[in-house]
Design a protein around this motif. Sequence first.
Motif, PDB file in Angstrom:
ATOM      1  N   GLU A 182       0.843  -1.195   0.000  1.00 18.03           N
ATOM      2  CA  GLU A 182       0.000   0.000   0.000  1.00 18.03           C
ATOM      3  C   GLU A 182       0.882   1.249   0.000  1.00 18.03           C
ATOM      4  OE1 GLU A 182      -3.294   0.711  -0.277  1.00 18.03           O
ATOM      5  OE2 GLU A 182      -3.357  -1.394  -0.884  1.00 18.03           O
ATOM      6  N   TYR A 192       2.508   2.252  -6.408  1.00 20.23           N
ATOM      7  CA  TYR A 192       1.595   2.095  -7.544  1.00 20.23           C
ATOM      8  C   TYR A 192       2.349   1.543  -8.753  1.00 20.23           C
ATOM      9  CZ  TYR A 192      -1.245   5.021  -4.512  1.00 20.23           C
ATOM     10  OH  TYR A 192      -1.936   5.492  -3.438  1.00 20.23           O
ATOM     11  N   ILE A 194       2.255   1.165 -13.206  1.00 21.44           N
ATOM     12  CA  ILE A 194       1.732   1.427 -14.549  1.00 21.44           C
ATOM     13  C   ILE A 194       2.452   0.474 -15.502  1.00 21.44           C
ATOM     14  CG2 ILE A 194       1.326   3.133 -16.348  1.00 21.44           C
ATOM     15  CD1 ILE A 194       0.163   3.991 -13.659  1.00 21.44           C
ATOM     16  N   THR A 248      -0.262   9.871 -12.916  1.00 26.01           N
ATOM     17  CA  THR A 248      -0.495   9.251 -11.607  1.00 26.01           C
ATOM     18  C   THR A 248       0.332   9.940 -10.524  1.00 26.01           C
ATOM     19  OG1 THR A 248      -1.029   7.102 -12.598  1.00 26.01           O
ATOM     20  CG2 THR A 248      -0.327   7.099 -10.292  1.00 26.01           C
ATOM     21  N   LYS A 292      -1.180  13.396  -9.798  1.00 20.28           N
ATOM     22  CA  LYS A 292      -2.426  13.332  -9.031  1.00 20.28           C
ATOM     23  C   LYS A 292      -2.161  12.959  -7.569  1.00 20.28           C
ATOM     24  CE  LYS A 292      -5.583  12.403 -12.868  1.00 20.28           C
ATOM     25  NZ  LYS A 292      -6.426  11.394 -13.565  1.00 20.28           N
ATOM     26  N   THR A 337      -7.248  10.726  -5.763  1.00 19.63           N
ATOM     27  CA  THR A 337      -7.338   9.265  -5.728  1.00 19.63           C
ATOM     28  C   THR A 337      -6.972   8.687  -7.099  1.00 19.63           C
ATOM     29  OG1 THR A 337      -9.099   9.356  -4.081  1.00 19.63           O
ATOM     30  CG2 THR A 337      -8.856   7.295  -5.301  1.00 19.63           C
ATOM     31  N   VAL A 338      -6.146   7.642  -7.111  1.00 22.12           N
ATOM     32  CA  VAL A 338      -5.749   6.975  -8.360  1.00 22.12           C
ATOM     33  C   VAL A 338      -5.861   5.466  -8.183  1.00 22.12           C
ATOM     34  CG1 VAL A 338      -4.137   8.823  -8.982  1.00 22.12           C
ATOM     35  CG2 VAL A 338      -3.307   6.832  -7.726  1.00 22.12           C
ATOM     36  N   GLU A 339      -5.885   4.748  -9.289  1.00 19.10           N
ATOM     37  CA  GLU A 339      -5.891   3.288  -9.251  1.00 19.10           C
ATOM     38  C   GLU A 339      -4.516   2.785  -8.815  1.00 19.10           C
ATOM     39  OE1 GLU A 339      -8.385   1.174  -9.841  1.00 19.10           O
ATOM     40  OE2 GLU A 339      -9.807   2.808 -10.233  1.00 19.10           O
ATOM     41  N   LYS A 340      -4.511   1.707  -8.052  1.00 19.04           N
ATOM     42  CA  LYS A 340      -3.229   1.145  -7.610  1.00 19.04           C
ATOM     43  C   LYS A 340      -2.432   0.603  -8.797  1.00 19.04           C
ATOM     44  CE  LYS A 340      -0.995  -2.010  -4.346  1.00 19.04           C
ATOM     45  NZ  LYS A 340      -0.092  -0.961  -3.843  1.00 19.04           N
ATOM     46  N   GLU A 341      -3.120  -0.018  -9.751  1.00 21.55           N
ATOM     47  CA  GLU A 341      -2.457  -0.536 -10.949  1.00 21.55           C
ATOM     48  C   GLU A 341      -3.221  -0.081 -12.183  1.00 21.55           C
ATOM     49  OE1 GLU A 341      -1.032  -4.545 -11.055  1.00 21.55           O
ATOM     50  OE2 GLU A 341      -1.074  -4.761  -8.876  1.00 21.55           O
ATOM     51  N   THR A 342      -2.500   0.399 -13.178  1.00 20.37           N
ATOM     52  CA  THR A 342      -3.085   0.809 -14.450  1.00 20.37           C
ATOM     53  C   THR A 342      -2.459  -0.029 -15.559  1.00 20.37           C
ATOM     54  OG1 THR A 342      -3.383   3.075 -13.656  1.00 20.37           O
ATOM     55  CG2 THR A 342      -3.451   2.724 -16.047  1.00 20.37           C
TER      56      THR A 342
END
Length: 307
Positions: free
Chosen positions: A124, A127, A129, A277, A280, A286-291
């Motif tokens: 946690e 992140y 990409i 990412t 932001k 807030t962003v996605e943990k994995e893109t």
Amino acid sequence: MKKLVSVFMTCCALFLAGCGAQQDDGKVKIGVSIASFNDTFLMYVKDAMEAKAKELGDVEIVYTDGKEDVTIQLSQVENFIAQGMDSIIVIPASTDATKPITNAALKADINLVYVNRRPDYLPEGSYYIGSEERVAGEMQARYVAEALGGKGNVGILMGPLGADNTNKRTDGVKGIVADYPDMQVTREQSGKWMRDMGLSILENWIASGDKMDAIISNNDDMALGAIAALEANGMKKDVMVVGLDATPDALAFMEEGRLDATIFQDSKGQGQASVDTAYKLAKKETVEKETMVPFKLVTPENFKDFL
């Protein structure tokens, strides 16, 4: 004399205060450690990062070359922390040795984004990409299997041993080949993403006298090196070569009829998404943990769409 010293100290204080104000210019500061500046694809990722930063306007990025060395990258990240970066982006030299980097960034409460090569440690606060690496290998092998009618000997040119994308791309190839009883992987060797190593490996394979029907490479640079070796020995017409990345050089080879296929890995998508990412996160969004950015098969029939 005391008065002169006092004036001098006051001037110094004002100067230092002015420097601090100049550094705190309101821009989002991002430190980027790239595994290697010698990797063609990663330089396209860097170009995309620069384009995204320019688009955003209020971003300042510092780039460093990790030279495919985890120790160097850790030092670079520690320097970014000392410089007070808002976010850090890392394309790791080794995906199974990122824990010290991750822990250092998280301990300093600095946003950390990994790109292109997924680390095996992604707690946690960190992140990723990238793309589904195994899928790319499956796409390569499926194309070869269909072209060869499900029969033939396959050689695999791999990236650095232990790298996540090397392992998953290679596993993807082997998984598809295993579905065809009359196909087999007869050779595999690491060329460390480098064109000259792809060439020298193929020269050795050719010298061994092994029959080869297809070469599947974890990236384009090694594939282009393999093509050079095959052409020098008058063998290219009998051996398929499939790469991965769809770099401009690879597409030029395809246009000349020298490369059979490649897989489009979206350097622009990965590079821009990583900066977006990191930006932001610095803005507390807030962003996605994995893109995940999808791969696409590139062949002589559709390569012009990727030029």
